[in-house]
Structures are given as C-alpha cells and as structure tokens.
Enzyme design. Structure first.
Site, PDB file in Angstrom:
ATOM      1  N   THR A   1      49.338  -4.717  38.543  1.00  0.00           N
ATOM      2  CA  THR A   1      49.703  -5.864  39.388  1.00  0.00           C
ATOM      3  C   THR A   1      49.618  -5.456  40.858  1.00  0.00           C
ATOM      4  O   THR A   1      49.055  -6.188  41.692  1.00  0.00           O
ATOM      5  CB  THR A   1      51.123  -6.356  39.037  1.00  0.00           C
ATOM      6  OG1 THR A   1      51.246  -6.471  37.622  1.00  0.00           O
ATOM      7  CG2 THR A   1      51.412  -7.705  39.677  1.00  0.00           C
TER       8      THR A   1
ATOM      9  N   GLU B   1      58.910   5.492  42.942  1.00  0.00           N
ATOM     10  CA  GLU B   1      59.211   4.061  43.125  1.00  0.00           C
ATOM     11  C   GLU B   1      60.674   3.875  43.506  1.00  0.00           C
ATOM     12  O   GLU B   1      61.012   3.078  44.389  1.00  0.00           O
ATOM     13  CB  GLU B   1      58.886   3.294  41.843  1.00  0.00           C
ATOM     14  CG  GLU B   1      57.393   3.227  41.555  1.00  0.00           C
ATOM     15  CD  GLU B   1      57.045   2.650  40.202  1.00  0.00           C
ATOM     16  OE1 GLU B   1      55.880   2.298  40.007  1.00  0.00           O
ATOM     17  OE2 GLU B   1      57.922   2.551  39.327  1.00  0.00           O
TER      18      GLU B   1
ATOM     19  N   GLY C   1      56.359   2.360  33.455  1.00  0.00           N
ATOM     20  CA  GLY C   1      55.271   2.333  32.475  1.00  0.00           C
ATOM     21  C   GLY C   1      54.061   3.115  32.957  1.00  0.00           C
ATOM     22  O   GLY C   1      53.318   3.708  32.174  1.00  0.00           O
TER      23      GLY C   1
ATOM     24  N   ASP D   1      56.551  -4.343  44.291  1.00  0.00           N
ATOM     25  CA  ASP D   1      56.177  -3.576  43.102  1.00  0.00           C
ATOM     26  C   ASP D   1      56.283  -4.462  41.863  1.00  0.00           C
ATOM     27  O   ASP D   1      56.962  -5.503  41.879  1.00  0.00           O
ATOM     28  CB  ASP D   1      57.105  -2.349  42.965  1.00  0.00           C
ATOM     29  CG  ASP D   1      56.524  -1.273  42.058  1.00  0.00           C
ATOM     30  OD1 ASP D   1      55.436  -1.479  41.476  1.00  0.00           O
ATOM     31  OD2 ASP D   1      57.174  -0.215  41.924  1.00  0.00           O
ATOM     32  N   GLY D   2      55.639  -4.032  40.812  1.00  0.00           N
ATOM     33  CA  GLY D   2      55.718  -4.711  39.525  1.00  0.00           C
ATOM     34  C   GLY D   2      56.901  -4.210  38.724  1.00  0.00           C
ATOM     35  O   GLY D   2      57.757  -3.471  39.222  1.00  0.00           O
TER      36      GLY D   2
HETATM   37  C1  5RP Z   1      54.678   1.935  37.246  1.00  0.00           C
HETATM   38  C2  5RP Z   1      55.528   0.721  37.135  1.00  0.00           C
HETATM   39  C3  5RP Z   1      54.828  -0.598  37.134  1.00  0.00           C
HETATM   40  O1  5RP Z   1      55.396  -1.414  38.090  1.00  0.00           O
HETATM   41  C4  5RP Z   1      54.994  -1.238  35.785  1.00  0.00           C
HETATM   42  O2  5RP Z   1      54.573  -0.313  34.791  1.00  0.00           O
HETATM   43  C5  5RP Z   1      54.184  -2.527  35.685  1.00  0.00           C
HETATM   44  O3  5RP Z   1      52.832  -2.218  35.645  1.00  0.00           O
HETATM   45  P1  5RP Z   1      51.694  -3.316  35.564  1.00  0.00           P
HETATM   46  O4  5RP Z   1      51.698  -4.032  36.869  1.00  0.00           O
HETATM   47  O5  5RP Z   1      50.451  -2.509  35.313  1.00  0.00           O
HETATM   48  O6  5RP Z   1      52.013  -4.235  34.406  1.00  0.00           O
HETATM   49  O7  5RP Z   1      56.728   0.768  37.064  1.00  0.00           O
HETATM   50  O8  5RP Z   1      55.431   3.117  37.114  1.00  0.00           O
END
Ligand code: 5RP
Length: 225
Positions: free
Chosen positions: A34, A106, A99, A84-85
C-alpha cells in the site's frame, strides 16, 4: 500497474493520503504494497515536500529511486505525519503491523510523529485483532526462549518466519491463533520478554486517522475518543 481489485483499493487509500501531506515538511513513510503506491504518488508532488523518513530499507530504496531526499531520525526530532499500512485494524484503531517485517522501525518513526494516518483496503478492518499472525522481532540467540514465553503468555503458536532477516539483523516469530481483546496490555507484556526487540501491536500508539478503501470509495475516519 494495478493488477487486481485489492491492489486498486490499496492505491485508492494511498492516493487519498496525499491530502494529509503537509507542505514543506518531512513525511514519515511506512512499508508495504500500500505504501509503495504512496511513494509513487509522492514522486508527483516531491517539489511540495522537503523529503521523507523511511521505516525500512525497501521504502528508502523506492523513495531514493524517485529522487525524494531521505532524512534520518538524527536529523529531526518530530514529524507532522506518518503514513503507513496495517495488517489488521480494530474499531479502536489498534493495529497489527509487521507483515513486511518492518515493525520495529515503523514503531520508532510512528513514535516521533504527531499524526499516524493508516491507509488500508477494507479487508484489513477486523472486530478483534489476531487472525493475522502477530509478528514479534527477536534477537537471534533468544529465539527458543522467546518462543516458549510467547506460548506461555498468549496461548498462541509462534512460528519462525523462515528465511527472513529484518533490516536490524533479527528474526521474526509470527504468533498464530490469537484473539486479542486487550491490545495495549498485551503490547506491554510481550515487550517485557527478554530477547524481544518489539512486537507488532500498535495500540499504545495506534492510528489517528483511518483511510479505508472500499468498493464505494475511500472513507476517512478519525480515531474514536
Ligand atoms: C510492514 C507492515 C505493512 O504496513 C503491512 O504488512 C501491510 O502491508 P501491505 O500494504 O502490503 O498490505 O506493517 O511491516
């Protein structure tokens, strides 16, 4: 190029976050697919910002490729906004993150940011955190000890993320089978385990704003009081 409906929603959420970018400021930038859309969009408005602080080597590389100046936390003491996502977000705007394995950086960048804007597609919204395995960053020599403690304290099942090393040179244990009803308390408890660097619960510093992309558009919600 947008290749699937979920990715189109991720992109929509990312583009909506451009409204949160403060002119002439340094932007806190997260990690993930994202956020990759956000970074690509920031490239189009880079003359409006001074640059970015990144939460991962991957995001830093993408920002640099767009010619967006990078700053470190030695250069600044606060940021107006961190975007952030999340892997999951609950009704209180508590999140599971990590993830992509970037949870520690972060959490550090989020900690110095005055506003956390979470950008998500609708699949990330949950009533209770825990269906997504909770990432825990661990000092390598403490792996077995931390796994035992995670099992004892949560009742969940920690699994080593195979073949993965964090930007900080550590391992990730993903804890499966949780239903997290007290995220802030669990965040503290898990951080007390010797050998844990940090865990992927973002509850004590949750999101302030959620930009949730659905088939009906992007919905902006402020954190409930
Ligand atoms: C990375 C994270 C991301 O924000 C989370 O995994 C979401 O990822 P994506 O935008 O690919 O769904 O915490 O450490």
């Amino acid at each position: 190029m947008t290749t699937n409906p979920q990715d189109a929603l991720k992109k929509a959420a990312a583009l909506a976050a451009l409204d949160d970018v403060v002119d002439d400021s340094i932007i806190g930038v997260g990690t993930g697919s994202t956020v990759n859309h956000l970074i690509d969009a920031l490239a189009g408005i880079k003359s409006r910002i001074r640059g970015a602080v990144s939460s991962s080597e991957a995001s830093a590389k993408r920002l640099a490729a767009h010619g967006i100046p990078l700053f470190t936390l030695d250069d600044i003491d606060t940021l107006p906004v961190y975007i952030d996502g999340a892997d999951e977000i609950d009704p209180g705007f508590n999140m599971i993150k990590g993830g992509g394995g970037a949870l520690t950086r972060e959490k550090i960048v989020a900690a110095i940011s005055r506003r956390f804007v979470c950008i998500c597609d609708a699949s990330k919204q949950v009533a209770t955190l825990g269906r997504f395995p909770l990432p825990v960053e661990v000092i390598p020599m403490a792996r077995a000890h931390v796994a035992r403690e995670l099992t004892r304290l949560t009742g969940g099942e920690p699994k080593l993320r195979e073949g993965f090393i964090t930007d900080n040179g550590n391992l990730i244990l993903d804890v499966h089978g949780l239903a997290i009803t007290t995220p802030a308390a669990l965040e503290t408890t898990l951080n007390q385990i010797v050998g844990v660097v940090t865990n992927g619960l973002f509850a004590q510093r949750g999101a302030d704003v959620l930009l949730l992309a659905t088939a009906d558009g992007v919905k902006r919600t402020e954190r409930p009081l």
